[in-house]
Design an enzyme around this catalytic site. Structure first.
Site, PDB file in Angstrom:
ATOM      1  N   ASP A  67       0.836  -1.217   0.000  1.00 48.73           N
ATOM      2  CA  ASP A  67       0.000   0.000   0.000  1.00 48.73           C
ATOM      3  C   ASP A  67       0.863   1.255   0.000  1.00 48.73           C
ATOM      4  O   ASP A  67       2.086   1.186   0.155  1.00 48.73           O
ATOM      5  CB  ASP A  67      -0.985  -0.001   1.192  1.00 48.73           C
ATOM      6  CG  ASP A  67      -0.319  -0.313   2.523  1.00 48.73           C
ATOM      7  OD1 ASP A  67       0.921  -0.270   2.599  1.00 48.73           O
ATOM      8  OD2 ASP A  67      -1.050  -0.604   3.493  1.00 48.73           O
ATOM      9  N   ASN A 136      -8.091  -3.149  14.024  1.00 50.19           N
ATOM     10  CA  ASN A 136      -9.469  -3.365  13.556  1.00 50.19           C
ATOM     11  C   ASN A 136      -9.551  -4.528  12.557  1.00 50.19           C
ATOM     12  O   ASN A 136     -10.582  -4.732  11.928  1.00 50.19           O
ATOM     13  CB  ASN A 136     -10.033  -2.087  12.916  1.00 50.19           C
ATOM     14  CG  ASN A 136      -9.231  -1.650  11.699  1.00 50.19           C
ATOM     15  OD1 ASN A 136      -8.334  -2.365  11.247  1.00 50.19           O
ATOM     16  ND2 ASN A 136      -9.548  -0.487  11.160  1.00 50.19           N
ATOM     17  N   HIS A 138      -7.692  -4.876   9.825  1.00 50.26           N
ATOM     18  CA  HIS A 138      -7.348  -4.587   8.426  1.00 50.26           C
ATOM     19  C   HIS A 138      -6.062  -5.307   8.014  1.00 50.26           C
ATOM     20  O   HIS A 138      -5.195  -5.582   8.842  1.00 50.26           O
ATOM     21  CB  HIS A 138      -7.292  -3.074   8.152  1.00 50.26           C
ATOM     22  CG  HIS A 138      -6.085  -2.353   8.662  1.00 50.26           C
ATOM     23  ND1 HIS A 138      -6.047  -0.984   8.812  1.00 50.26           N
ATOM     24  CD2 HIS A 138      -4.851  -2.779   9.056  1.00 50.26           C
ATOM     25  CE1 HIS A 138      -4.861  -0.614   9.258  1.00 50.26           C
ATOM     26  NE2 HIS A 138      -4.117  -1.681   9.417  1.00 50.26           N
ATOM     27  N   GLU A 143      -9.641  -1.848   4.942  1.00 47.23           N
ATOM     28  CA  GLU A 143     -10.321  -1.546   6.197  1.00 47.23           C
ATOM     29  C   GLU A 143     -11.615  -2.360   6.281  1.00 47.23           C
ATOM     30  O   GLU A 143     -12.099  -2.866   5.263  1.00 47.23           O
ATOM     31  CB  GLU A 143     -10.645  -0.042   6.249  1.00 47.23           C
ATOM     32  CG  GLU A 143      -9.427   0.867   6.173  1.00 47.23           C
ATOM     33  CD  GLU A 143      -8.644   0.964   7.487  1.00 47.23           C
ATOM     34  OE1 GLU A 143      -8.641   0.000   8.286  1.00 47.23           O
ATOM     35  OE2 GLU A 143      -8.015   2.016   7.699  1.00 47.23           O
TER      36      GLU A 143
HETATM   37  P1  PGA Z   1       1.756  -2.135  12.779  1.00 49.41           P
HETATM   38  O1  PGA Z   1       0.624  -1.990  11.705  1.00 49.41           O
HETATM   39  O2  PGA Z   1       2.694  -3.188  12.280  1.00 49.41           O
HETATM   40  O3  PGA Z   1       2.421  -0.772  12.799  1.00 49.41           O
HETATM   41  O4  PGA Z   1       1.117  -2.500  14.067  1.00 49.41           O
HETATM   42  C1  PGA Z   1       0.024  -3.140  11.216  1.00 49.41           C
HETATM   43  C2  PGA Z   1      -1.062  -2.768  10.247  1.00 49.41           C
HETATM   44  O5  PGA Z   1      -1.743  -1.761  10.468  1.00 49.41           O
HETATM   45  O6  PGA Z   1      -1.242  -3.500   9.276  1.00 49.41           O
END
Ligand code: PGA
Length: 263
Positions: A67, A136, A138, A143
């Site tokens: 992304d 959440n 995702h 999302e």
């Molecule tokens: P993080 O993010 O590794 O910074 O916890 C994970 C994500 O949001 O996919």
């Protein structure tokens, strides 16, 4: 699904780096899908060590990042392209032309996303897709409410994601609200998926991804539909799994069950 529970974050990274290393030994021209964020930092450190020790050579490896924030140039310190260069690519011998990023400033979003998917197909698909998971549920920036058949596209960040990523920016208001992300359906076409999670903040999302129903409410639950998906998680991230002991036993006895058949 395989649920691999490790005592801590370091061992999560060690296990994941080991899987990638073994895959590379079988196929040097490995195609990797790669995430950003806090979680994969230790994995990239391990892979850099493997490179420095002469265990792995990245000259034939191809990567696709999952992304990018919309509106950020790739030279912007908070862009994911900048992150990858800073934390991984400039430390190894990967060929820049083999690294792929979604653009933060595409001329035509739909065309750009279509071309990204076409490029993944052209190189023969992703061998190992590495993913983190949001609080959440995702995966990349898919999302909650993302179609489980979604492809690479424009997506809008939830408030949870804006908050979770705010520490990378000066102010929460600076976090971009839009992004481009590979889709859940795109990930499901990878040959293998490794989802990494560490820390108690991820426990709820991990439990609902592994043991809850397959649902757009938790996009990571779509991995239940993939025949080669592994959740590689630490004890804290595993805390809310109700069948933790079974997963542990199953993982530890996988090799033994093969020996049993040989007898
Ligand atoms: P993080 O993010 O590794 O910074 O916890 C994970 C994500 O949001 O996919």
């Amino acid at each position: 699904m395989e649920i691999i529970i490790k005592p801590d974050y370091n061992e999560v990274c060690e296990e994941t780096a080991g899987i990638i290393h073994r895959a590379w030994q079988k196929k040097n021209a490995l195609v990797l899908g790669l995430p950003t964020g806090q979680t994969p930092l230790g994995l990239y450190e391990r892979l850099i060590s493997f490179y420095n020790e002469g265990k792995i050579d990245f000259s034939s490896v191809t990567t696709f990042n999952v992304d990018e924030y919309l509106g950020l140039e790739k030279t912007h310190p908070q862009s994911f392209a900048f992150y990858m260069d800073n934390h991984f690519f400039r430390h190894i011998n990967i060929k820049r032309e083999n690294t792929h990023f979604l653009s933060g400033k595409p001329e035509n979003i739909e065309e750009h996303c279509r071309a990204y998917e076409a490029e993944i197909r052209r190189v023969g698909g992703i061998d190992i897709q590495v993913l983190g998971i949001g609080v959440n549920g995702h995966i990349a920036f898919n999302e909650p409410s993302s179609s489980l058949a979604s492809r690479t596209r424009l997506e809008m960040l939830t408030q949870e994601s804006i908050k979770a990523n705010a520490h990378f920016f000066k102010h929460e208001k600076d976090v971009p609200r839009f992004c481009l992300t590979m889709g859940v359906g795109t990930f499901l076409e990878s040959k293998m998926i490794l989802l990494l999670a560490s820390g108690k903040d991820k426990a709820k999302a991990v439990a609902s991804a592994v043991e809850g129903p397959v649902s757009v409410s938790n996009p990571a639950s779509a991995l239940q539909l993939h025949p080669q998906a592994k959740f590689i998680i630490d004890e804290e991230a595993a805390a809310k799994l109700s069948r933790k002991d079974y997963y542990r036993w199953k993982h530890e006895n996988r090799e033994k069950s093969l020996d049993f058949l040989k007898k």
